[in-house]
Each structure stands twice: as C-alpha cells, then as structure tokens.
Design a protein around this motif. Structure first.
Motif, PDB file in Angstrom:
ATOM      1  N   ARG A   1      33.397 157.500 -85.190  1.00 33.68           N
ATOM      2  CA  ARG A   1      32.198 157.470 -84.371  1.00 33.68           C
ATOM      3  C   ARG A   1      30.990 157.135 -85.239  1.00 33.68           C
ATOM      4  NH1 ARG A   1      30.794 159.462 -79.464  1.00 33.68           N
ATOM      5  NH2 ARG A   1      32.810 160.526 -79.238  1.00 33.68           N
ATOM      6  N   GLY A   2      30.180 156.199 -84.786  1.00 34.96           N
ATOM      7  CA  GLY A   2      28.924 155.890 -85.440  1.00 34.96           C
ATOM      8  C   GLY A   2      27.808 156.697 -84.819  1.00 34.96           C
ATOM      9  N   PRO A   3      26.570 156.475 -85.280  1.00 35.67           N
ATOM     10  CA  PRO A   3      26.176 155.502 -86.289  1.00 35.67           C
ATOM     11  C   PRO A   3      26.441 156.013 -87.699  1.00 35.67           C
ATOM     12  CG  PRO A   3      24.256 156.672 -85.465  1.00 35.67           C
ATOM     13  CD  PRO A   3      25.423 157.151 -84.647  1.00 35.67           C
ATOM     14  N   GLY A   4      26.302 155.122 -88.659  1.00 32.56           N
ATOM     15  CA  GLY A   4      26.465 155.491 -90.055  1.00 32.56           C
ATOM     16  C   GLY A   4      27.893 155.496 -90.532  1.00 32.56           C
ATOM     17  N   CYS A   5      28.803 154.847 -89.797  1.00 34.25           N
ATOM     18  CA  CYS A   5      30.202 154.787 -90.237  1.00 34.25           C
ATOM     19  C   CYS A   5      30.297 153.915 -91.491  1.00 34.25           C
ATOM     20  CB  CYS A   5      31.064 154.206 -89.120  1.00 34.25           C
ATOM     21  SG  CYS A   5      32.830 154.273 -89.433  1.00 34.25           S
ATOM     22  N   THR A   6      31.070 154.357 -92.469  1.00 34.47           N
ATOM     23  CA  THR A   6      31.174 153.657 -93.745  1.00 34.47           C
ATOM     24  C   THR A   6      32.580 153.121 -93.978  1.00 34.47           C
ATOM     25  OG1 THR A   6      31.848 155.578 -95.046  1.00 34.47           O
ATOM     26  CG2 THR A   6      29.471 155.265 -94.686  1.00 34.47           C
ATOM     27  N   LEU A   7      32.700 152.295 -95.000  1.00 35.18           N
ATOM     28  CA  LEU A   7      34.006 151.803 -95.443  1.00 35.18           C
ATOM     29  C   LEU A   7      34.947 152.965 -95.726  1.00 35.18           C
ATOM     30  CD1 LEU A   7      35.902 149.584 -96.728  1.00 35.18           C
ATOM     31  CD2 LEU A   7      34.681 150.016 -98.863  1.00 35.18           C
ATOM     32  N   TYR A   8      34.453 154.006 -96.372  1.00 34.21           N
ATOM     33  CA  TYR A   8      35.299 155.137 -96.749  1.00 34.21           C
ATOM     34  C   TYR A   8      35.728 155.945 -95.529  1.00 34.21           C
ATOM     35  CZ  TYR A   8      33.276 153.632-101.107  1.00 34.21           C
ATOM     36  OH  TYR A   8      32.887 152.845-102.151  1.00 34.21           O
TER      37      TYR A   8
ATOM     38  N   VAL B   1      36.807 138.338 -94.230  1.00 30.68           N
ATOM     39  CA  VAL B   1      36.319 139.189 -93.141  1.00 30.68           C
ATOM     40  C   VAL B   1      35.322 140.184 -93.722  1.00 30.68           C
ATOM     41  CG1 VAL B   1      36.968 140.830 -91.344  1.00 30.68           C
ATOM     42  CG2 VAL B   1      38.485 138.918 -91.890  1.00 30.68           C
ATOM     43  N   LEU B   2      34.060 139.811 -93.743  1.00 27.83           N
ATOM     44  CA  LEU B   2      32.966 140.701 -94.150  1.00 27.83           C
ATOM     45  C   LEU B   2      33.162 141.290 -95.548  1.00 27.83           C
ATOM     46  CD1 LEU B   2      32.440 142.592 -90.771  1.00 27.83           C
ATOM     47  CD2 LEU B   2      31.150 140.641 -91.640  1.00 27.83           C
ATOM     48  N   ASN B   3      33.847 140.549 -96.414  1.00 28.01           N
ATOM     49  CA  ASN B   3      34.152 140.960 -97.792  1.00 28.01           C
ATOM     50  C   ASN B   3      35.255 142.006 -97.876  1.00 28.01           C
ATOM     51  OD1 ASN B   3      33.705 140.759-100.647  1.00 28.01           O
ATOM     52  ND2 ASN B   3      32.711 142.758-100.577  1.00 28.01           N
ATOM     53  N   ASN B   4      35.511 142.718 -96.801  1.00 24.50           N
ATOM     54  CA  ASN B   4      36.605 143.692 -96.715  1.00 24.50           C
ATOM     55  C   ASN B   4      36.843 143.937 -95.231  1.00 24.50           C
ATOM     56  OD1 ASN B   4      38.160 146.148 -96.564  1.00 24.50           O
ATOM     57  ND2 ASN B   4      37.538 146.615 -98.649  1.00 24.50           N
ATOM     58  N   PRO B   5      38.059 143.707 -94.731  1.00 24.08           N
ATOM     59  CA  PRO B   5      38.273 143.844 -93.290  1.00 24.08           C
ATOM     60  C   PRO B   5      37.950 145.232 -92.749  1.00 24.08           C
ATOM     61  CG  PRO B   5      40.354 143.624 -94.469  1.00 24.08           C
ATOM     62  CD  PRO B   5      39.285 143.292 -95.436  1.00 24.08           C
ATOM     63  N   ALA B   6      38.002 146.255 -93.596  1.00 24.28           N
ATOM     64  CA  ALA B   6      37.641 147.599 -93.131  1.00 24.28           C
ATOM     65  C   ALA B   6      36.167 147.682 -92.742  1.00 24.28           C
ATOM     66  CB  ALA B   6      37.954 148.629 -94.213  1.00 24.28           C
ATOM     67  N   MET B   7      35.337 146.791 -93.309  1.00 27.55           N
ATOM     68  CA  MET B   7      33.925 146.805 -92.960  1.00 27.55           C
ATOM     69  C   MET B   7      33.702 146.410 -91.505  1.00 27.55           C
ATOM     70  SD  MET B   7      32.180 147.976 -95.392  1.00 27.55           S
ATOM     71  CE  MET B   7      30.599 147.602 -94.644  1.00 27.55           C
ATOM     72  N   GLY B   8      34.605 145.583 -90.970  1.00 23.32           N
ATOM     73  CA  GLY B   8      34.502 145.233 -89.563  1.00 23.32           C
ATOM     74  C   GLY B   8      34.714 146.440 -88.656  1.00 23.32           C
TER      75      GLY B   8
ATOM     76  N   PRO C   1      46.429 152.245 -96.347  1.00 15.94           N
ATOM     77  CA  PRO C   1      45.239 151.609 -96.934  1.00 15.94           C
ATOM     78  C   PRO C   1      45.146 151.758 -98.445  1.00 15.94           C
ATOM     79  CG  PRO C   1      44.646 152.813 -94.951  1.00 15.94           C
ATOM     80  CD  PRO C   1      46.083 153.145 -95.236  1.00 15.94           C
ATOM     81  N   ALA C   2      45.622 152.885 -98.983  1.00 13.16           N
ATOM     82  CA  ALA C   2      45.535 153.101-100.430  1.00 13.16           C
ATOM     83  C   ALA C   2      46.573 152.295-101.207  1.00 13.16           C
ATOM     84  CB  ALA C   2      45.702 154.590-100.745  1.00 13.16           C
ATOM     85  N   GLU C   3      47.523 151.680-100.515  1.00 16.39           N
ATOM     86  CA  GLU C   3      48.591 150.939-101.184  1.00 16.39           C
ATOM     87  C   GLU C   3      48.212 149.499-101.517  1.00 16.39           C
ATOM     88  OE1 GLU C   3      51.938 151.241 -98.592  1.00 16.39           O
ATOM     89  OE2 GLU C   3      52.256 153.381 -98.977  1.00 16.39           O
ATOM     90  N   ALA C   4      47.035 149.049-101.077  1.00 21.28           N
ATOM     91  CA  ALA C   4      46.653 147.664-101.306  1.00 21.28           C
ATOM     92  C   ALA C   4      45.139 147.548-101.393  1.00 21.28           C
ATOM     93  CB  ALA C   4      47.173 146.783-100.172  1.00 21.28           C
ATOM     94  N   ASP C   5      44.682 146.568-102.146  1.00 19.51           N
ATOM     95  CA  ASP C   5      43.282 146.155-102.084  1.00 19.51           C
ATOM     96  C   ASP C   5      43.196 145.210-100.887  1.00 19.51           C
ATOM     97  OD1 ASP C   5      40.772 145.038-102.291  1.00 19.51           O
ATOM     98  OD2 ASP C   5      40.847 144.817-104.470  1.00 19.51           O
ATOM     99  N   LEU C   6      42.696 145.708 -99.787  1.00 22.27           N
ATOM    100  CA  LEU C   6      42.737 144.960 -98.533  1.00 22.27           C
ATOM    101  C   LEU C   6      42.047 143.604 -98.652  1.00 22.27           C
ATOM    102  CD1 LEU C   6      42.019 147.835 -95.977  1.00 22.27           C
ATOM    103  CD2 LEU C   6      44.229 146.936 -96.718  1.00 22.27           C
TER     104      LEU C   6
ATOM    105  N   LEU D   1      32.048 147.987 -85.988  1.00 23.51           N
ATOM    106  CA  LEU D   1      32.367 148.206 -84.578  1.00 23.51           C
ATOM    107  C   LEU D   1      32.063 149.637 -84.153  1.00 23.51           C
ATOM    108  CD1 LEU D   1      33.532 147.262 -81.897  1.00 23.51           C
ATOM    109  CD2 LEU D   1      35.822 147.777 -82.784  1.00 23.51           C
ATOM    110  N   ALA D   2      32.418 150.614 -84.983  1.00 24.13           N
ATOM    111  CA  ALA D   2      32.125 152.009 -84.642  1.00 24.13           C
ATOM    112  C   ALA D   2      30.629 152.214 -84.431  1.00 24.13           C
ATOM    113  CB  ALA D   2      32.643 152.939 -85.741  1.00 24.13           C
ATOM    114  N   ASP D   3      29.822 151.574 -85.254  1.00 20.59           N
ATOM    115  CA  ASP D   3      28.369 151.694 -85.110  1.00 20.59           C
ATOM    116  C   ASP D   3      27.880 150.999 -83.842  1.00 20.59           C
ATOM    117  OD1 ASP D   3      28.189 153.182 -87.405  1.00 20.59           O
ATOM    118  OD2 ASP D   3      27.401 151.559 -88.657  1.00 20.59           O
ATOM    119  N   LYS D   4      28.430 149.828 -83.507  1.00 25.93           N
ATOM    120  CA  LYS D   4      28.002 149.119 -82.309  1.00 25.93           C
ATOM    121  C   LYS D   4      28.371 149.891 -81.043  1.00 25.93           C
ATOM    122  CE  LYS D   4      26.312 145.628 -82.085  1.00 25.93           C
ATOM    123  NZ  LYS D   4      24.887 145.209 -82.116  1.00 25.93           N
ATOM    124  N   LEU D   5      29.571 150.468 -81.024  1.00 26.63           N
ATOM    125  CA  LEU D   5      29.997 151.226 -79.850  1.00 26.63           C
ATOM    126  C   LEU D   5      29.159 152.480 -79.660  1.00 26.63           C
ATOM    127  CD1 LEU D   5      33.884 150.934 -80.131  1.00 26.63           C
ATOM    128  CD2 LEU D   5      32.397 149.735 -78.524  1.00 26.63           C
TER     129      LEU D   5
END
Length: 267
Positions: free
Chosen positions: A118-125, A207-214, A180-185, A218-222
């Motif tokens: 849930r956003g706002p403020g959702c991060t890569l981590y 994809v935005l330098n890291n697909p997880a950033m997308g 996710p920890a098994e690869a540099d996405l 999205l969490a922030d937009k929703l």
C-alpha cells in the motif's frame, strides 16, 4: 473531468466491443478534451462491469515503463490496467487466437505478492520484501478500439490506450519461480522467439532501471484512489522488448536463461 454518465457509457461500449469483437473508434476522436484522469475513470468503470458480471481480479499490469516509449506517447510515467481470472494462462498453454482482434506479445517479469502493498511511499525494498517470487511471463496485448482511425489514419493516444485497460488482453505465466533475493532482477535477460526464429531480446533493467520499481510506482498510484495491491496478486512489471504480432499457428517462446522460460501456442 467528463460527466459520470459519459464515462459509464464509454465503459459499456468497451464491454460491448469485447463481447462482439467489433472495434470502437478512438474515444479521443469523439472527446478530444479527455484527460488521463478521465481515461482511468473509464477503465475503472469497465472493470466494475466485469466484476459485476462475475470476473475476478487477479492482479494488475504496468505498461509504458521504458523512457523511449514514454517519450513517444508524450507522457512522463508508466500506465496500468487490471488482470482478470479469464486472462491468466500458463506455460505451454494453447490459446485461441480468435479471442483477439490484433494480438501482440511482449516479454515481462511477473511478481507474485506474498504480502499486501500500500502506498504512498512504497519503496523498492517494500516490494522485494512483499514478493513471494518472480517468474517469466508473456503479456498478450490487444485493443477493443482501432489502433489507427480508419478514416484519418491517426493513431491512438495514451488516453485511448489507458481507457482500453492499457491494451491488456491476457498473460502467460512461466513455470519457474525465482525468489527476489536469488537474482539481480535488473540483469535478467530474455530472448523472444516466434516459430523458432528470434525476434527480440531485452534486459529487465529497461523497466525503470529495476522492474520492482514499477510495482512500487503502481502501489503509490493506486493509493490515490484508496486502493492497494493484495497478497496473492500477479503484477506484470512491464515489457523489456517491443511487442511482436502473432496469429493463429504461431508458437511463442521466451528464454530467460538460468531463470527459466515461458511458451504458448496460438491455435
């Protein structure tokens, strides 16, 4: 903002177009004043019609994640749409091409969430912590309206595409889950084949330098609409190849090297 009655009417027309296979004229030809806000309102109204008809939301898709595509359509952020239960296919499935008007396929990574986001403020981590696994995926694109106006030859705008569920029609999930920890996405790469011939290559950092950033985006937009991503959702993070056209008889295979593959055939 378009009147609610107009938004509801456009959503019903999309629903009818999907059911009959009869393409619509672009909404922006009739309503040149339409905004991105209007487009998402139409998309939500269309999704509500689907839910009322018994379809179940299984997740979301993110599109226009590359800077080149954003520049091409004149926006500075991605877009998103809704995934329903009858859109989901699995590795090796045979899919009826007759379901679609002008199907195209893109290579993506699908995130399967273990926890809500849930956003706002959702991060890569936050995203990496909430993700159960990532798997290869294909997105099948289609449109319930003309890609180009038959009278003028003018192409769809991003407003038209967002109204039309960000052009999503279906997806194919691969068979190998990766933690996710098994690869540099960022460095997961894929080769896209059509009928045994390589058509496209790409790397997920597109994809935005890291697909997880997308997913974080999205969490922030929703959150702006009081919505969030739920545990168990599938989220397509965005394509890192251009779309290729497909038709009945085509076999599509995407090879992600050590991270698996995903295939389907159109009958």
């Amino acid at each position: 903002m378009l009147p609610e009655t107009t938004i509801a009417g456009l959503a019903r027309r999309l629903d009818d177009a999907e059911r009959t296979g009869t393409p619509l004229r672009m909404f922006t030809r009739e309503h040149p004043e339409m905004t991105l806000r209007d487009a998402y309102a139409v998309q939500r109204a269309w999704a509500d019609l689907k839910i009322a008809g018994g379809r179940v939301v299984k997740g979301h898709k993110i599109g226009l994640t590359s800077r080149a595509m954003q520049t091409a359509v004149g926006i500075d952020e991605p877009d998103y749409g809704v995934l329903f239960d009858d859109m989901v296919h699995h590795d090796g499935d045979v899919i009826a091409a007759s379901r679609f008007r002008e199907p195209r396929v893109e290579v993506e990574l699908a995130f399967i969430l273990d926890k809500p986001l849930r956003g706002p403020g959702c991060t890569l981590y936050d995203v990496l912590d909430a993700t159960r696994y990532v798997t290869p995926a294909l997105e099948i694109l289609d449109a319930r309206m003309h890609r180009r106006d038959p009278e003028t030859g003018v192409g769809r705008t991003v407003v038209d595409t967002i109204s039309d569920n960000a052009a999503n029609a279906a997806l194919v999930l691969g068979g190998r889950p990766v933690r996710p920890a098994e690869a540099d996405l960022r460095w997961i790469a894929a080769l896209l084949f059509r009928n045994g011939r390589i058509e496209e290559t790409g790397v997920a950092a597109g994809v935005l330098n890291n697909p997880a950033m997308g997913i974080a985006w999205l969490a922030d937009k929703l959150a702006a609409h009081g919505e969030s991503l739920a545990a168990g959702e599938i989220v397509l993070a965005g394509s890192f190849t251009r779309p290729i056209d497909v038709a009945a008889g085509d076999t599509i295979h995407a090879d992600y090297g050590p991270y698996g593959s995903v295939s389907c055939r159109f009958s």
